[in-house]
Design an enzyme around this catalytic site. Sequence first.
Site, short mmCIF file in Angstrom:
data_model
loop_
_atom_site.label_atom_id
_atom_site.label_comp_id
_atom_site.label_asym_id
_atom_site.label_seq_id
_atom_site.Cartn_x
_atom_site.Cartn_y
_atom_site.Cartn_z
N LYS A 197 0.89 -1.17 0.00
CA LYS A 197 0.00 0.00 0.00
C LYS A 197 0.92 1.21 0.00
O LYS A 197 1.49 1.59 1.02
CB LYS A 197 -0.87 -0.02 1.26
CG LYS A 197 -2.19 0.69 1.15
CD LYS A 197 -2.13 2.16 0.80
CE LYS A 197 -1.82 3.05 1.98
NZ LYS A 197 -1.59 4.46 1.58
N GLY B 154 6.95 4.85 8.25
CA GLY B 154 6.15 6.07 8.26
C GLY B 154 6.27 6.76 9.61
O GLY B 154 7.27 6.60 10.31
N SER B 155 5.24 7.51 9.95
CA SER B 155 5.30 8.32 11.17
C SER B 155 5.04 7.48 12.43
O SER B 155 4.44 6.40 12.36
CB SER B 155 4.25 9.43 11.09
OG SER B 155 2.97 8.84 11.06
N THR C 295 1.24 6.76 13.11
CA THR C 295 0.67 5.65 12.35
C THR C 295 1.29 4.33 12.80
O THR C 295 0.61 3.30 12.84
CB THR C 295 0.87 5.87 10.83
OG1 THR C 295 0.51 7.21 10.51
CG2 THR C 295 0.01 4.92 10.02
N GLY C 296 2.55 4.35 13.18
CA GLY C 296 3.21 3.15 13.69
C GLY C 296 2.47 2.58 14.90
O GLY C 296 2.28 1.38 15.03
N GLU D 93 9.51 1.01 11.07
CA GLU D 93 10.64 1.92 10.76
C GLU D 93 10.05 3.31 10.80
O GLU D 93 9.31 3.70 9.90
CB GLU D 93 11.14 1.68 9.33
CG GLU D 93 11.54 0.28 9.03
CD GLU D 93 12.98 0.02 9.37
OE1 GLU D 93 13.64 0.92 9.94
OE2 GLU D 93 13.44 -1.08 9.08
N CYS E 200 14.17 10.13 6.90
CA CYS E 200 13.96 9.73 8.29
C CYS E 200 15.24 9.87 9.12
O CYS E 200 15.19 10.23 10.28
CB CYS E 200 13.43 8.31 8.35
SG CYS E 200 14.37 7.20 7.32
N GLU F 176 10.54 15.92 15.00
CA GLU F 176 10.98 15.69 13.62
C GLU F 176 10.27 16.70 12.71
O GLU F 176 9.04 16.69 12.60
CB GLU F 176 10.61 14.26 13.21
CG GLU F 176 11.13 13.92 11.84
CD GLU F 176 10.73 12.51 11.42
OE1 GLU F 176 9.55 12.16 11.56
OE2 GLU F 176 11.61 11.78 10.94
P1 NAD Z 1 2.46 8.42 7.59
O1 NAD Z 1 2.59 7.60 8.79
O2 NAD Z 1 1.44 9.48 7.58
O3 NAD Z 1 2.15 7.53 6.32
C1 NAD Z 1 2.91 6.39 6.01
C2 NAD Z 1 2.03 5.38 5.33
O4 NAD Z 1 1.04 4.95 6.25
C3 NAD Z 1 1.27 5.90 4.10
O5 NAD Z 1 1.22 4.89 3.13
C4 NAD Z 1 -0.11 6.17 4.65
O6 NAD Z 1 -1.13 6.08 3.68
C5 NAD Z 1 -0.25 5.05 5.65
N1 NAD Z 1 -1.23 5.32 6.70
C6 NAD Z 1 -1.56 6.51 7.24
N2 NAD Z 1 -2.53 6.34 8.17
C7 NAD Z 1 -2.81 5.02 8.22
C8 NAD Z 1 -3.71 4.22 8.98
N3 NAD Z 1 -4.53 4.74 9.89
N4 NAD Z 1 -3.71 2.89 8.76
C9 NAD Z 1 -2.89 2.32 7.86
N5 NAD Z 1 -2.04 3.03 7.10
C10 NAD Z 1 -1.98 4.37 7.28
O7 NAD Z 1 3.90 9.00 7.32
P2 NAD Z 1 4.35 9.92 6.12
O8 NAD Z 1 3.95 11.31 6.41
O9 NAD Z 1 3.88 9.32 4.84
O10 NAD Z 1 5.95 9.70 6.18
C11 NAD Z 1 6.77 10.46 6.93
C12 NAD Z 1 7.22 9.70 8.17
O11 NAD Z 1 7.85 8.45 7.84
C13 NAD Z 1 8.27 10.45 8.93
O12 NAD Z 1 7.99 10.43 10.29
C14 NAD Z 1 9.55 9.70 8.64
O13 NAD Z 1 10.57 9.87 9.55
C15 NAD Z 1 9.09 8.32 8.53
N6 NAD Z 1 10.05 7.52 7.74
C16 NAD Z 1 10.83 6.58 8.37
C17 NAD Z 1 11.77 5.83 7.66
C18 NAD Z 1 12.62 4.76 8.32
O14 NAD Z 1 13.16 3.91 7.62
N7 NAD Z 1 12.77 4.75 9.61
C19 NAD Z 1 11.90 6.03 6.31
C20 NAD Z 1 11.10 6.99 5.69
C21 NAD Z 1 10.17 7.71 6.43
#
Ligand code: NAD
Length: 494
Positions: A189, A242-243, A246-247, A265, A300, A397
């Site tokens: 996704k 991701g964030s 959401t994690g 991650e 990230c 961040e």
């Molecule tokens: P996000 O958490 O908003 O979105 C990430 C993904 O999660 C997207 O595909 C989004 O559609 C999905 N998502 C959002 N809400 C969801 C839900 N309720 N249920 C299931 N899926 C959902 O993050 P973002 O704004 O897209 O990315 C930025 C963040 O990602 C930053 O915090 C960054 O540090 C982190 N990041 C971490 C790494 C790493 O390897 N550690 C790498 C890249 C980005």
Amino acid sequence: MSETNAWQIRAVELQPQSKAFIDGEYVDAASGKTFDNFSPHDGHLISKVAAGETEDINRAVACAKKTFDDGTWRDMNPRDKKIIMLRWAELLGEHREELALLEAVDTGRPISDALNVDAPNSMQVIQWYGETIDKTYDEVAPVPGGALALVTREPLGVVGAIVPWNYPMIITSWKLGPAIAMGNSIVVKPAENSSLSALKMAELAVAAGLPNGVFNVVPGFGAEAGQALARHMDVAKIAFTGSGATGRKMMQYAAESNMKQVCLELGGKSAQVILSDCSDLEKAAITIGWAIYYNAGQTCNAGSRIIVERGVKEELFAHLNKFLESFVVGDQFDPNTQMAGLVSKVQRDRVNSYLDLIGQEGEKLIFGGQKTSGDNLLIQPTLIDEVKPDSRLAQEEIFGPVLVAIDAKDEVDALRIANGTEYGLAASVWSSNITRAHKFARKLRAGTVWINTFDMLDVVTPFGGFGASGGGRDKSLHALDDYSGLKTTWVDLN
Ligand code: NAD
């Protein structure tokens, strides 16, 4: 026609595939719904992307499960599997320009980065994991006589991968490589604003011979498609980047559904520590600059905090200013551009909200710092001095081109500040005394530590963090363990 114009025209004329990719073919969302995907560069409508929802996720997971249960991929001769993955990598290489353009158009990143970093790196990851297939062995345990105990790695089944928009192709390949090499099926996704490269990767995988249903892509919104995937009872593992917010939801969804494995991650606030015996402050400044401003800080592990021991700040800042004055900021399609605009208005406004904080606790603006509005997503590289270690600017961040500088009295103070956030993704330390640097590096709480450098990354080393950065590890042979479970088989030899 200039190279910049040529890329701009290609970007506008692009007609990418933007349906879901399920069971080896492009399909509309079951509801027929789409969402508009706009270019961060000039706001043009790139495509209408299939808005996947629960029904589409159910369909993709069912196909992935069927392929897994049939054993079409899982039980294929390892050498044949390897050949398919290597052919897939070759196709990714052959389609480098197209993939780079899709990535650049979706994310607004410089075309030169997409061409020279994102596309080739993703190709290498698939190639590297393809090579592991017929080179990794399982174990025979040293049990007492009269018995044989085999310890084998078993694929998990259907893996769900949910990825962000900052490095869509690279991060997707980090999940695909080990998951598929281990024999799993996968449903990806992608993030709402960057679905295109994953779809093309899936099409090329099938063209290379990967059986239908092994690699599926369902674009859509997080709360709908993402949540449906993470809550699915037939998904054995969620690999999430991701964030943090959401994690947390991923863990909750897993707990409330089938207790699937969750690999996280997340974000970071990586420290770059400059000790007073750093002998090459010019090299440090250039490295620091790239560590934060590359991809406009939307990384990230971006080195978003510098912690400077007393005595070297003046000279370091002189070099940093020089770097900033020569750093090429501009149009993403100009091959000379080193930093372009942010991914979206939402992200720009988020960064603006942090620029509003400058001065509230005595911070001093050294470079950049101007907010932008309207269609302008380009925020100048920004350097802020005299930031308090516990302020929001130092703790949160920002995910933009904003570097904060914090003073440290001495080495002990520097270490306390470096480790003083909830994150633990990456860090660096600069010192000409390698023993001192090593001792310091050992005490840094970070998944990756660099000494006298930053951002050296390779598929052969693991990547991930501690604490609020999430404990998952992508890349390297260790990732194979993340996409498999150990099975022990006892045989009575008596
Ligand atoms: P996000 O958490 O908003 O979105 C990430 C993904 O999660 C997207 O595909 C989004 O559609 C999905 N998502 C959002 N809400 C969801 C839900 N309720 N249920 C299931 N899926 C959902 O993050 P973002 O704004 O897209 O990315 C930025 C963040 O990602 C930053 O915090 C960054 O540090 C982190 N990041 C971490 C790494 C790493 O390897 N550690 C790498 C890249 C980005």
